[in-house]
Each structure stands twice: as C-alpha cells, then as structure tokens.
Design a protein around this motif. Structure first.
Motif, PDB file in Angstrom:
ATOM      1  N   GLY A 371       8.694  48.690 -41.478  1.00  0.00           N
ATOM      2  CA  GLY A 371       9.411  48.174 -43.077  1.00  0.00           C
ATOM      3  C   GLY A 371       9.395  47.218 -42.915  1.00  0.00           C
ATOM      4  N   ALA A 372       8.935  46.423 -42.038  1.00  0.00           N
ATOM      5  CA  ALA A 372       8.409  44.831 -42.822  1.00  0.00           C
ATOM      6  C   ALA A 372       7.671  44.668 -43.195  1.00  0.00           C
ATOM      7  CB  ALA A 372       8.866  43.504 -41.164  1.00  0.00           C
ATOM      8  N   ILE A 373       7.196  43.709 -44.160  1.00  0.00           N
ATOM      9  CA  ILE A 373       6.160  43.384 -44.430  1.00  0.00           C
ATOM     10  C   ILE A 373       4.723  42.722 -43.997  1.00  0.00           C
ATOM     11  CG2 ILE A 373       4.862  41.324 -46.737  1.00  0.00           C
ATOM     12  CD1 ILE A 373       7.410  41.826 -47.676  1.00  0.00           C
ATOM     13  N   VAL A 374       3.790  43.436 -44.114  1.00  0.00           N
ATOM     14  CA  VAL A 374       2.324  43.174 -43.546  1.00  0.00           C
ATOM     15  C   VAL A 374       1.704  42.234 -44.727  1.00  0.00           C
ATOM     16  CG1 VAL A 374       0.473  43.721 -42.467  1.00  0.00           C
ATOM     17  CG2 VAL A 374       2.804  44.538 -41.727  1.00  0.00           C
ATOM     18  N   ARG A 394      12.080  42.861 -44.548  1.00  0.00           N
ATOM     19  CA  ARG A 394      12.128  44.303 -44.902  1.00  0.00           C
ATOM     20  C   ARG A 394      11.153  44.443 -46.545  1.00  0.00           C
ATOM     21  NH1 ARG A 394      13.625  47.675 -41.527  1.00  0.00           N
ATOM     22  NH2 ARG A 394      14.027  49.249 -42.947  1.00  0.00           N
ATOM     23  N   LYS A 395      10.866  45.574 -47.009  1.00  0.00           N
ATOM     24  CA  LYS A 395       9.778  45.501 -48.519  1.00  0.00           C
ATOM     25  C   LYS A 395      10.223  46.307 -48.656  1.00  0.00           C
ATOM     26  CE  LYS A 395       5.503  46.892 -50.127  1.00  0.00           C
ATOM     27  NZ  LYS A 395       5.433  47.427 -51.031  1.00  0.00           N
ATOM     28  N   SER A 396      11.487  47.051 -48.288  1.00  0.00           N
ATOM     29  CA  SER A 396      12.488  47.407 -49.363  1.00  0.00           C
ATOM     30  C   SER A 396      13.530  46.801 -49.917  1.00  0.00           C
ATOM     31  CB  SER A 396      12.812  48.847 -49.032  1.00  0.00           C
ATOM     32  OG  SER A 396      13.215  48.715 -47.344  1.00  0.00           O
ATOM     33  N   SER A 397      13.648  45.553 -49.280  1.00  0.00           N
ATOM     34  CA  SER A 397      14.454  44.979 -49.623  1.00  0.00           C
ATOM     35  C   SER A 397      14.634  43.884 -50.965  1.00  0.00           C
ATOM     36  CB  SER A 397      15.057  43.844 -48.437  1.00  0.00           C
ATOM     37  OG  SER A 397      14.332  42.945 -47.760  1.00  0.00           O
ATOM     38  N   VAL A 398      13.613  43.764 -51.044  1.00  0.00           N
ATOM     39  CA  VAL A 398      13.412  43.221 -52.037  1.00  0.00           C
ATOM     40  C   VAL A 398      12.007  43.125 -53.227  1.00  0.00           C
ATOM     41  CG1 VAL A 398      12.033  40.857 -50.462  1.00  0.00           C
ATOM     42  CG2 VAL A 398      10.440  42.610 -51.552  1.00  0.00           C
ATOM     43  N   ALA A 399      12.994  42.720 -54.124  1.00  0.00           N
ATOM     44  CA  ALA A 399      11.955  43.322 -55.827  1.00  0.00           C
ATOM     45  C   ALA A 399      10.827  43.337 -55.626  1.00  0.00           C
ATOM     46  CB  ALA A 399      12.778  43.158 -56.663  1.00  0.00           C
ATOM     47  N   ASN A 400       9.862  42.543 -55.188  1.00  0.00           N
ATOM     48  CA  ASN A 400       8.773  42.324 -55.610  1.00  0.00           C
ATOM     49  C   ASN A 400       7.754  41.632 -54.986  1.00  0.00           C
ATOM     50  OD1 ASN A 400       5.754  42.871 -56.785  1.00  0.00           O
ATOM     51  ND2 ASN A 400       7.332  44.205 -58.613  1.00  0.00           N
ATOM     52  N   SER A 401       6.984  40.659 -54.756  1.00  0.00           N
ATOM     53  CA  SER A 401       6.344  39.788 -54.035  1.00  0.00           C
ATOM     54  C   SER A 401       4.766  39.354 -54.889  1.00  0.00           C
ATOM     55  CB  SER A 401       5.958  39.995 -52.708  1.00  0.00           C
ATOM     56  OG  SER A 401       4.181  40.881 -52.761  1.00  0.00           O
ATOM     57  N   PHE A 402       4.545  37.464 -54.929  1.00  0.00           N
ATOM     58  CA  PHE A 402       3.269  37.392 -55.293  1.00  0.00           C
ATOM     59  C   PHE A 402       3.079  37.308 -54.244  1.00  0.00           C
ATOM     60  CE2 PHE A 402       6.162  35.202 -57.426  1.00  0.00           C
ATOM     61  CZ  PHE A 402       6.406  34.052 -56.398  1.00  0.00           C
ATOM     62  N   ILE A 403       1.808  36.165 -54.025  1.00  0.00           N
ATOM     63  CA  ILE A 403       1.067  35.440 -53.316  1.00  0.00           C
ATOM     64  C   ILE A 403       0.218  34.174 -53.607  1.00  0.00           C
ATOM     65  CG2 ILE A 403      -1.066  34.824 -51.144  1.00  0.00           C
ATOM     66  CD1 ILE A 403      -0.299  37.155 -50.208  1.00  0.00           C
ATOM     67  N   ILE A 404       0.319  32.801 -53.777  1.00  0.00           N
ATOM     68  CA  ILE A 404       0.031  31.808 -54.441  1.00  0.00           C
ATOM     69  C   ILE A 404      -0.842  30.930 -52.725  1.00  0.00           C
ATOM     70  CG2 ILE A 404       0.136  29.797 -55.549  1.00  0.00           C
ATOM     71  CD1 ILE A 404       2.510  31.210 -57.239  1.00  0.00           C
ATOM     72  N   THR A 410       8.827  35.954 -52.434  1.00  0.00           N
ATOM     73  CA  THR A 410       9.189  37.779 -52.341  1.00  0.00           C
ATOM     74  C   THR A 410      10.400  37.064 -53.920  1.00  0.00           C
ATOM     75  OG1 THR A 410      10.898  37.339 -50.783  1.00  0.00           O
ATOM     76  CG2 THR A 410       9.566  38.539 -50.291  1.00  0.00           C
ATOM     77  N   VAL A 411      10.754  38.079 -54.683  1.00  0.00           N
ATOM     78  CA  VAL A 411      11.441  37.586 -55.395  1.00  0.00           C
ATOM     79  C   VAL A 411      12.636  38.488 -55.077  1.00  0.00           C
ATOM     80  CG1 VAL A 411      12.547  38.439 -57.977  1.00  0.00           C
ATOM     81  CG2 VAL A 411      10.000  37.642 -57.095  1.00  0.00           C
ATOM     82  N   ALA A 412      14.233  38.355 -55.437  1.00  0.00           N
ATOM     83  CA  ALA A 412      15.033  38.889 -54.889  1.00  0.00           C
ATOM     84  C   ALA A 412      15.410  40.423 -56.095  1.00  0.00           C
ATOM     85  CB  ALA A 412      16.611  37.885 -55.337  1.00  0.00           C
ATOM     86  N   SER A 413      15.788  40.178 -56.634  1.00  0.00           N
ATOM     87  CA  SER A 413      16.132  41.521 -57.881  1.00  0.00           C
ATOM     88  C   SER A 413      15.365  41.473 -59.291  1.00  0.00           C
ATOM     89  CB  SER A 413      17.526  41.385 -58.054  1.00  0.00           C
ATOM     90  OG  SER A 413      18.104  41.858 -59.113  1.00  0.00           O
ATOM     91  N   TYR A 414      15.146  43.061 -59.466  1.00  0.00           N
ATOM     92  CA  TYR A 414      14.010  43.113 -60.302  1.00  0.00           C
ATOM     93  C   TYR A 414      14.735  44.103 -61.909  1.00  0.00           C
ATOM     94  CZ  TYR A 414      15.492  47.891 -59.371  1.00  0.00           C
ATOM     95  OH  TYR A 414      16.451  49.127 -59.056  1.00  0.00           O
ATOM     96  N   THR A 415      16.356  43.703 -61.592  1.00  0.00           N
ATOM     97  CA  THR A 415      16.559  44.033 -63.113  1.00  0.00           C
ATOM     98  C   THR A 415      18.175  42.523 -63.365  1.00  0.00           C
ATOM     99  OG1 THR A 415      18.732  44.459 -61.289  1.00  0.00           O
ATOM    100  CG2 THR A 415      16.947  46.312 -62.509  1.00  0.00           C
ATOM    101  N   ALA A 416      18.222  42.108 -62.564  1.00  0.00           N
ATOM    102  CA  ALA A 416      19.267  40.731 -62.473  1.00  0.00           C
ATOM    103  C   ALA A 416      18.800  39.845 -62.953  1.00  0.00           C
ATOM    104  CB  ALA A 416      19.930  40.255 -61.485  1.00  0.00           C
ATOM    105  N   HIS A 417      19.358  39.852 -64.784  1.00  0.00           N
ATOM    106  CA  HIS A 417      18.920  38.402 -65.354  1.00  0.00           C
ATOM    107  C   HIS A 417      18.555  37.595 -64.971  1.00  0.00           C
ATOM    108  CE1 HIS A 417      18.735  35.740 -69.054  1.00  0.00           C
ATOM    109  NE2 HIS A 417      17.825  36.974 -69.470  1.00  0.00           N
ATOM    110  N   ASP A 418      19.362  36.626 -63.667  1.00  0.00           N
ATOM    111  CA  ASP A 418      18.666  35.459 -63.350  1.00  0.00           C
ATOM    112  C   ASP A 418      18.967  35.844 -62.196  1.00  0.00           C
ATOM    113  OD1 ASP A 418      18.662  33.510 -66.461  1.00  0.00           O
ATOM    114  OD2 ASP A 418      21.273  34.095 -65.623  1.00  0.00           O
ATOM    115  N   THR A 419      17.907  35.956 -61.610  1.00  0.00           N
ATOM    116  CA  THR A 419      18.053  35.644 -60.160  1.00  0.00           C
ATOM    117  C   THR A 419      16.924  34.308 -59.607  1.00  0.00           C
ATOM    118  OG1 THR A 419      16.894  37.591 -58.176  1.00  0.00           O
ATOM    119  CG2 THR A 419      15.231  37.528 -60.160  1.00  0.00           C
ATOM    120  N   ILE A 420      15.967  35.139 -57.787  1.00  0.00           N
ATOM    121  CA  ILE A 420      16.012  34.023 -57.243  1.00  0.00           C
ATOM    122  C   ILE A 420      14.257  34.272 -56.784  1.00  0.00           C
ATOM    123  CG2 ILE A 420      17.610  32.704 -56.344  1.00  0.00           C
ATOM    124  CD1 ILE A 420      18.124  33.390 -53.984  1.00  0.00           C
TER     125      ILE A 420
END
Length: 479
Positions: A371-374, A394-404, A410-420
């Motif tokens: 379940g860890a991100i590959v 773990r992939k299921s512990s984060v809301a989303n991700s992107f690559i730069i 990785t983004v912590a939450s998909y519903t919280a108005h202010d997240t990190i």
C-alpha cells in the motif's frame, strides 16, 4: 255363453260412461322420445293420497341436475361454502390493504413533488427579483485601464505566452475572491471588469525579490489561492480531470484544453476546447469517443496523446489524438486497480498518471509495497517502466499527489478548506521528507490535482469546479 255376453255388455256400458271423463296426454319423456298417457278418473276415489305426474317428475329431474352442479362447484372446497367465503373475504381485505398502501405512497410522492415545485417557484421568483434589481441598477462608470509599470514588464510576469501579443489567460493573477480577470466563473456576470483587472494587476502580483526562480526546477515554496475557471453543468461533472499538452502536436495547438467527466458507467467522452476562454464558456470544439472506458481521474496528455487507465484493470492506454486510435497499451506490473490502493477520497484512484519536466510518470501501489506509494517513470511511446521508486508513505493516507521536477508532493486532505502539502519525495536522491505548505480546497472536495507543465500551475477539480493554482519554486540547487 250367457255369462260371456253379460260381461261384454257390462264392459260396453262402463266404456260408454267413462269416455266422457277420460283424457289422453301426449309429451316427450326425459330421453326426448314421444310418450302417450291415457288418464281415466277413478269412479270410487275422489282424490289420491299421493300426488304425482309428469310435471312433478320434471321438477325432480331439474332439482337433481341442480344438486349435481352444486356438488361439483363445492367439490374443491375442503371447508365447504363457509370456508370459501372466509377465503374470499381475506383476499378482498388483502387487495384493499395493497390499494391503500399504494395510495399512501402516491400521496407521499405527490407531496414531495409539490414541495420541490414550491422550492423551484421560490428560486425562480428570487432570480426574477434579482434580475429586476440588476436591470434597474445604473451601469458603473468604466475605469480606464492603467498600463503596467516598467518594473512589472521587466520582471517577466507580463511576458506573453507562446509568442502571442496578448497575455495568456492562465498567466493572469487571481483577485481576492478567487476569480481570474479574463476567466471568471460562469455564474459571475456582473460588476466592473476594469476594476477587477486593475485590482488583479496591482494588488495580487508579487514583487520579485531575487530569491525565487520560477523557471528552474527547485523545490516547491508556496501554492497560490485557487482560481475558478468553470463550474460543471450537471452531476457527471462532480468529479473529473482537465489538462493541457505541454508539447502539443498538430492538429491541436498549445492552447488546447482537454476535459473528461468521470461520473457514470460509460466514461469515455473527451472534450476539447480551443483555449481557456472557450472552456470557461462551455463551448467544446472537439468531442472524441474513446475506444476503452476510463477509470477515475488519473489521465494526462503528452506529445499529442492521451494517457489513461482502462476501467477495472491495470492496463495503461496511449490514445493518439491525431489519428483517434489506440497507439499502445500495456499492463502496469503488479499495480493495484479498482479500489485496491486509492487515495483517501476513493474514486478508484489506484493509478495516477502525470507529466513534468522529466517526462511521463505513474503513481500507484502494489501488494509487495503493502500500500505504500510507488513512483514509476514510463516510456511515453511504449508505456514500459523505465525505473521505479518505493516511498514510505501509504497511498490511502493522502488525498492526492502531483509531480514537479521529478519530486512527488502529497496533499493531506481533500475536504478541509485549509490543509497542507505534507510530504515530498525526490526521485533524484531517493529521499523523502515531511513538509508543510499551505493548500486550500475552496469547494471542500478535491478529487484531482496535477502539475501543468505548459503553464507551470497546478490544475485541480474541486467539487464540480475547474480551478488552478499559481506556484512558486525555490532556486535550483547547484550540484
């Protein structure tokens, strides 16, 4: 001789006396044959002790037939006529109960529809009053456009995109309400546009301080406020993905924007827009029907091809936009699919494809990784895995991700108005670390976040809304 003669005379006398009172009756018997009956009244008896005759026999016969019919009709009723009546009454009561229940359901549905109709009527009336108010309001005076200062022109922030004489739509800065100066949300139709553009140019453009390098590949420093470009028209647009090709190929130009709505059992429509302005208006110039169904919001475009995951499988598909056909397909080895290792919001986001300065990437997990991100870098032509990295998050512990620039965020939450943005993994060093970069989910349900190399922004799909974020990258570290 004498006695015989005397007997004959008596018979003749008796016969002559009885002929006046004798009768002959003719009729059919029970079998239908003709029958003659001769009747002579008795000279000695005035009445018979018992009555009878053909009529009585006929009545008896008909009564016998009726008894046979009644016995046949009641032969199947074990309890006799009373039991049959009770059962009939029970069946009638049951039918009545069903009819009453259906009537109650219809009544409830009628009341619900009446409530909805009342709500719609109230909304129409409110919109009518608002329209009248706006029509009666005098037009605001147009604020003259203020030319940008030389410092802004020299800073590179006003540089046209793609060699155009006009500034790119995505390069305009957002105002405090989150609306772009040239690409406002479709619901925003009134207000002084000149003031909004001036406000965006004067108050929201950060002054360069010499410490940032937004053209290199340094680490992510900050993410700007979300800018809304369009709201989806129907429920199919609650989740989706939108993208631009950083290396566009003919016949589509670099300003072409692509969009897929990902709700439904038949997700296979790809909408194309000439530019961001047409996207904001909702006028697609191209609609393609993909040959294979799309799984989730992990698609991307690169070098004239759409890359996406085939539904209910770990198969990756490269769809050539020019020929409108599949150019390559390949299984991503051991990758989970259809809900095995999704992001925390679900949505079958097991495989997330993205593009950055280093090429095409896939973010997923496997049973071996538990379940860890590959992270795997893919060949854009054949979809073969060139190299892979296994992280400790773990992939299921984060809301989303992107690559730069080869770095996974990785983004912590998909519903919280202010997240990190809470984690960064660098494929160059194979090292990860915790970070805390503020990030805002404006509409409280962010289902897609990807880096757009063409505009150097983050593209996102937040609860029916297509939004983008400005980025600031730190100066690239010298090797």
């Amino acid at each position: 001789m004498f006695p015989l003669l005397l007997l004959c005379m008596c018979g003749l006398l008796l016969r002559g006396d009885a002929q006046d009172r004798a009768s002959l009756w003719k009729g059919n018997d029970r079998s239908g044959r003709c029958q003659y009956t001769f009747t002579v009244p008795s000279p000695a008896e005035s009445s018979c002790p018992q009555t009878g005759g053909p009529e009585m026999e006929g009545l008896k016969a008909r009564l016998g037939l009726l008894e046979v019919l009644v016995s046949q009709l009641t032969a199947g009723d074990a309890g006799g006529p009373q039991a049959a009546g009770a059962r009939a009454q029970s069946e009638l009561q049951e039918a009545l109960n069903r009819a009453v229940g259906e009537r109650n359901l219809l009544q409830g549905e009628k009341e619900r529809l009446e409530r909805e109709l009342g709500g719609l009527q109230r909304r129409v009336e409110e919109m009518r009053r608002e329209t009248e108010k706006l029509r009666n309001r005098p037009c605001p005076p147009q604020t003259p456009m203020v030319p940008p200062s030389p410092s802004l022109q020299n800073s590179g922030l006003m540089r046209p995109a793609g060699g155009s004489s006009q500034m790119s739509h995505l390069m305009t800065r957002p105002n405090r309400q989150g609306d772009s100066s040239s690409l406002r949300d479709s619901a925003w139709q009134y207000g002084p546009p000149g003031f909004q553009e001036l406000k965006a140019e004067v108050t929201e453009v950060p002054a360069p301080d010499g410490s940032d390098d937004n053209t290199g590949c340094g680490e992510l420093v900050s993410v700007g406020e979300p800018v809304t470009h369009r709201r989806a028209d129907n429920i199919a647009g609650k989740y989706g993905v939108w993208m631009q090709d950083p290396e566009a190929v003919s016949p589509y130009g670099p300003n072409m924007v692509w969009r897929i709505d990902t709700i439904g059992t038949e997700v296979r429509q790809l909408f194309g827009y000439e530019d961001m302005e047409q996207l904001s208006k909702g006028f697609p110039s191209k609609v393609l029907l993909l040959p294979e169904l799309v799984e989730s919001t992990g698609a991307t475009v690169y070098r004239g091809s759409l890359y996406y995951q085939r539904r209910r499988s770990r198969t990756l598909i490269r769809y050539d936009l020019a020929s409108e056909s599949i150019a390559a397909r390949r299984d991503l080895p051991h990758a989970g699919f259809h809900g095995q290792y999704p992001y925390s919001w679900g949505g079958y986001t097991d495989i997330d494809l993205s593009v950055d300065e280093q090429g095409l990437w896939a973010v997923y997990s496997t049973s071996k990784a538990k379940g860890a991100i590959v992270i795997s870098q893919l060949d854009p032509n054949t979809l073969e895995v060139k190299r892979s990295w296994e992280t400790n998050i773990r992939k299921s512990s984060v809301a989303n991700s992107f690559i730069i620039c080869g770095k996974l965020y990785t983004v912590a939450s998909y519903t919280a108005h202010d997240t990190i943005i809470n984690y960064m993994y660098d494929t160059a060093t194979s090292q990860g670390k915790s970070i805390a970069i503020p990030f805002r989910n404006k509409y409280f349900y962010n289902c897609m976040i990807d880096y757009n190399l063409a505009q150097r922004k983050l593209f996102a799909w937040d609860n029916f809304h297509i939004v983008s974020y400005d980025l600031r990258l730190g100066r690239k570290q010298a090797n």
